[in-house]
Design a protein around this motif. Structure first.
Motif, PDB file in Angstrom:
ATOM      1  N   GLY A   9       0.820  -1.203   0.000  1.00 51.41           N
ATOM      2  CA  GLY A   9       0.000   0.000   0.000  1.00 51.41           C
ATOM      3  C   GLY A   9       0.853   1.252   0.000  1.00 51.41           C
ATOM      4  O   GLY A   9       2.073   1.214   0.182  1.00 51.41           O
ATOM      5  N   GLY A  10       0.199   2.389  -0.218  1.00 48.79           N
ATOM      6  CA  GLY A  10       0.919   3.644  -0.214  1.00 48.79           C
ATOM      7  C   GLY A  10       0.096   4.751  -0.833  1.00 48.79           C
ATOM      8  O   GLY A  10      -1.103   4.602  -1.065  1.00 48.79           O
ATOM      9  N   LEU A  11       0.763   5.847  -1.099  1.00 48.59           N
ATOM     10  CA  LEU A  11       0.131   7.007  -1.727  1.00 48.59           C
ATOM     11  C   LEU A  11       0.466   7.014  -3.208  1.00 48.59           C
ATOM     12  O   LEU A  11       1.649   6.992  -3.578  1.00 48.59           O
ATOM     13  CB  LEU A  11       0.634   8.287  -1.065  1.00 48.59           C
ATOM     14  N   VAL A  12      -0.552   7.045  -4.046  1.00 46.27           N
ATOM     15  CA  VAL A  12      -0.357   7.087  -5.487  1.00 46.27           C
ATOM     16  C   VAL A  12      -1.258   8.154  -6.085  1.00 46.27           C
ATOM     17  O   VAL A  12      -2.270   8.532  -5.492  1.00 46.27           O
ATOM     18  CB  VAL A  12      -0.642   5.731  -6.153  1.00 46.27           C
ATOM     19  N   ALA A  40     -13.243   1.896   3.259  1.00 43.46           N
ATOM     20  CA  ALA A  40     -12.990   3.319   3.063  1.00 43.46           C
ATOM     21  C   ALA A  40     -13.344   4.076   4.337  1.00 43.46           C
ATOM     22  O   ALA A  40     -14.128   3.596   5.154  1.00 43.46           O
ATOM     23  CB  ALA A  40     -13.816   3.826   1.890  1.00 43.46           C
ATOM     24  N   PRO A  41     -12.787   5.262   4.495  1.00 47.49           N
ATOM     25  CA  PRO A  41     -13.076   6.049   5.693  1.00 47.49           C
ATOM     26  C   PRO A  41     -14.570   6.274   5.887  1.00 47.49           C
ATOM     27  O   PRO A  41     -15.259   6.716   4.962  1.00 47.49           O
ATOM     28  CB  PRO A  41     -12.348   7.371   5.415  1.00 47.49           C
ATOM     29  N   GLY A  42     -15.068   5.949   7.061  1.00 50.68           N
ATOM     30  CA  GLY A  42     -16.473   6.175   7.377  1.00 50.68           C
ATOM     31  C   GLY A  42     -17.438   5.186   6.751  1.00 50.68           C
ATOM     32  O   GLY A  42     -18.651   5.362   6.862  1.00 50.68           O
ATOM     33  N   LYS A  43     -16.912   4.155   6.119  1.00 50.33           N
ATOM     34  CA  LYS A  43     -17.776   3.178   5.460  1.00 50.33           C
ATOM     35  C   LYS A  43     -17.508   1.780   6.004  1.00 50.33           C
ATOM     36  O   LYS A  43     -16.487   1.524   6.623  1.00 50.33           O
ATOM     37  CB  LYS A  43     -17.572   3.212   3.951  1.00 50.33           C
ATOM     38  N   GLU A  44     -18.423   0.880   5.703  1.00 49.15           N
ATOM     39  CA  GLU A  44     -18.250  -0.501   6.099  1.00 49.15           C
ATOM     40  C   GLU A  44     -17.298  -1.212   5.134  1.00 49.15           C
ATOM     41  O   GLU A  44     -17.106  -0.797   3.994  1.00 49.15           O
ATOM     42  CB  GLU A  44     -19.606  -1.213   6.122  1.00 49.15           C
ATOM     43  N   ARG A  45     -16.726  -2.277   5.634  1.00 41.05           N
ATOM     44  CA  ARG A  45     -15.851  -3.088   4.790  1.00 41.05           C
ATOM     45  C   ARG A  45     -16.662  -3.706   3.656  1.00 41.05           C
ATOM     46  O   ARG A  45     -17.787  -4.174   3.868  1.00 41.05           O
ATOM     47  CB  ARG A  45     -15.205  -4.176   5.637  1.00 41.05           C
ATOM     48  N   GLU A  46     -16.082  -3.724   2.466  1.00 39.29           N
ATOM     49  CA  GLU A  46     -16.782  -4.261   1.315  1.00 39.29           C
ATOM     50  C   GLU A  46     -15.893  -5.243   0.558  1.00 39.29           C
ATOM     51  O   GLU A  46     -14.662  -5.129   0.555  1.00 39.29           O
ATOM     52  CB  GLU A  46     -17.219  -3.142   0.358  1.00 39.29           C
ATOM     53  N   GLU A  89     -11.556   7.670  -4.998  1.00 38.77           N
ATOM     54  CA  GLU A  89     -12.549   6.967  -4.184  1.00 38.77           C
ATOM     55  C   GLU A  89     -12.107   5.556  -3.823  1.00 38.77           C
ATOM     56  O   GLU A  89     -12.792   4.875  -3.050  1.00 38.77           O
ATOM     57  CB  GLU A  89     -13.904   6.913  -4.902  1.00 38.77           C
ATOM     58  N   TYR A  90     -10.988   5.101  -4.351  1.00 45.14           N
ATOM     59  CA  TYR A  90     -10.458   3.793  -3.983  1.00 45.14           C
ATOM     60  C   TYR A  90      -9.596   3.857  -2.731  1.00 45.14           C
ATOM     61  O   TYR A  90      -9.070   2.838  -2.302  1.00 45.14           O
ATOM     62  CB  TYR A  90      -9.638   3.205  -5.126  1.00 45.14           C
ATOM     63  N   LYS A  91      -9.484   5.056  -2.177  1.00 45.88           N
ATOM     64  CA  LYS A  91      -8.742   5.186  -0.928  1.00 45.88           C
ATOM     65  C   LYS A  91      -9.418   4.343   0.139  1.00 45.88           C
ATOM     66  O   LYS A  91     -10.610   4.487   0.399  1.00 45.88           O
ATOM     67  CB  LYS A  91      -8.695   6.644  -0.478  1.00 45.88           C
ATOM     68  N   ALA A  92      -8.642   3.456   0.754  1.00 49.22           N
ATOM     69  CA  ALA A  92      -9.204   2.556   1.759  1.00 49.22           C
ATOM     70  C   ALA A  92      -8.083   1.740   2.371  1.00 49.22           C
ATOM     71  O   ALA A  92      -6.951   1.739   1.876  1.00 49.22           O
ATOM     72  CB  ALA A  92     -10.234   1.618   1.127  1.00 49.22           C
ATOM     73  N   ILE A  93      -8.425   1.046   3.430  1.00 48.80           N
ATOM     74  CA  ILE A  93      -7.553   0.001   3.942  1.00 48.80           C
ATOM     75  C   ILE A  93      -7.965  -1.286   3.229  1.00 48.80           C
ATOM     76  O   ILE A  93      -9.146  -1.643   3.239  1.00 48.80           O
ATOM     77  CB  ILE A  93      -7.678  -0.162   5.456  1.00 48.80           C
ATOM     78  N   TYR A  94      -7.005  -1.933   2.626  1.00 49.19           N
ATOM     79  CA  TYR A  94      -7.272  -3.151   1.885  1.00 49.19           C
ATOM     80  C   TYR A  94      -6.838  -4.357   2.718  1.00 49.19           C
ATOM     81  O   TYR A  94      -5.694  -4.410   3.184  1.00 49.19           O
ATOM     82  CB  TYR A  94      -6.535  -3.134   0.549  1.00 49.19           C
ATOM     83  N   PHE A  95      -7.771  -5.284   2.870  1.00 48.52           N
ATOM     84  CA  PHE A  95      -7.544  -6.471   3.683  1.00 48.52           C
ATOM     85  C   PHE A  95      -7.570  -7.711   2.797  1.00 48.52           C
ATOM     86  O   PHE A  95      -8.392  -7.815   1.896  1.00 48.52           O
ATOM     87  CB  PHE A  95      -8.642  -6.629   4.727  1.00 48.52           C
ATOM     88  N   CYS A  96      -6.724  -8.652   3.094  1.00 48.68           N
ATOM     89  CA  CYS A  96      -6.863  -9.943   2.457  1.00 48.68           C
ATOM     90  C   CYS A  96      -7.524 -10.909   3.442  1.00 48.68           C
ATOM     91  O   CYS A  96      -7.440 -10.734   4.656  1.00 48.68           O
ATOM     92  CB  CYS A  96      -5.529 -10.498   1.952  1.00 48.68           C
ATOM     93  N   THR A 122      -3.617  -2.984   4.606  1.00 54.45           N
ATOM     94  CA  THR A 122      -2.606  -2.053   4.115  1.00 54.45           C
ATOM     95  C   THR A 122      -3.331  -0.850   3.533  1.00 54.45           C
ATOM     96  O   THR A 122      -4.318  -0.997   2.818  1.00 54.45           O
ATOM     97  CB  THR A 122      -1.676  -2.717   3.086  1.00 54.45           C
ATOM     98  N   GLN A 123      -2.845   0.334   3.850  1.00 51.79           N
ATOM     99  CA  GLN A 123      -3.520   1.567   3.451  1.00 51.79           C
ATOM    100  C   GLN A 123      -3.174   1.939   2.016  1.00 51.79           C
ATOM    101  O   GLN A 123      -1.997   1.955   1.629  1.00 51.79           O
ATOM    102  CB  GLN A 123      -3.107   2.715   4.382  1.00 51.79           C
ATOM    103  N   VAL A 124      -4.201   2.255   1.260  1.00 52.14           N
ATOM    104  CA  VAL A 124      -4.028   2.772  -0.094  1.00 52.14           C
ATOM    105  C   VAL A 124      -4.678   4.149  -0.159  1.00 52.14           C
ATOM    106  O   VAL A 124      -5.841   4.299   0.189  1.00 52.14           O
ATOM    107  CB  VAL A 124      -4.664   1.842  -1.144  1.00 52.14           C
ATOM    108  N   THR A 125      -3.912   5.134  -0.579  1.00 45.29           N
ATOM    109  CA  THR A 125      -4.419   6.489  -0.730  1.00 45.29           C
ATOM    110  C   THR A 125      -4.169   6.949  -2.154  1.00 45.29           C
ATOM    111  O   THR A 125      -3.047   6.834  -2.652  1.00 45.29           O
ATOM    112  CB  THR A 125      -3.746   7.444   0.261  1.00 45.29           C
ATOM    113  N   VAL A 126      -5.211   7.435  -2.790  1.00 46.79           N
ATOM    114  CA  VAL A 126      -5.105   7.902  -4.168  1.00 46.79           C
ATOM    115  C   VAL A 126      -5.390   9.397  -4.169  1.00 46.79           C
ATOM    116  O   VAL A 126      -6.516   9.826  -3.945  1.00 46.79           O
ATOM    117  CB  VAL A 126      -6.091   7.166  -5.081  1.00 46.79           C
TER     118      VAL A 126
END
Length: 128
Positions: A9-12, A40-46, A89-96, A122-126
């Motif tokens: 993850g990271g900033l892209v 995503a921030p303030g949202k449920e895991r999807e 809008e793909y900014k989120a914590i990504y879980f496997c 892992t955090q992904v920020t776009v």
């Protein structure tokens, strides 16, 4: 003990690509289905996508179809999420996640989250 460890993850910037990895450190899930989720921030895991045992079949949520690709390397006990043309809008914590009993993508999609094994994310920020 957490058996799944995400990385990559990271900033892209928007429009760029990123590849996430999920290492199965204990080699517990090589024969089972695995998948990716995000929160995503303030949202449920999807649900994002899943891959069957052996990597033959994949399944994605509609919003990432054609942009994201899941693969797995059995020899390395690692699953990947290759993300292209990223949007803010793909900014989120990504879980496997991994199934402890199922081999099909539906086992990731339909099974209760409590029945899956999870990494810590892992955090992904776009952002530009």
């Amino acid at each position: 003990q957490v058996q799944l460890v995400e990385s990559g993850g990271g900033l892209v910037q928007p429009g760029c690509s990123l590849r996430l990895s999920c290492a199965d450190s204990a080699r517990m899930f090589r024969n089972f289905a695995m998948g990716w989720f995000r929160q995503a921030p303030g949202k449920e895991r999807e649900f994002v996508g899943a891959i069957s045992w052996g990597g033959v079949k994949t399944y994605y949520t509609d919003s990432v179809q054609g942009r994201f690709t899941i693969s797995r390397d059995s020899a390395e006990n690692t699953m990947y999420l290759h993300m292209t043309n990223l949007r803010p809008e793909y900014k989120a914590i990504y879980f496997c996640a991994a199934s402890g009993a199922g081999t099909a993508t539906t086992d990731i999609v339909q099974d209760h989250p409590a029945n899956l094994s999870w990494g810590r994310g892992t955090q992904v920020t776009v952002s530009s």
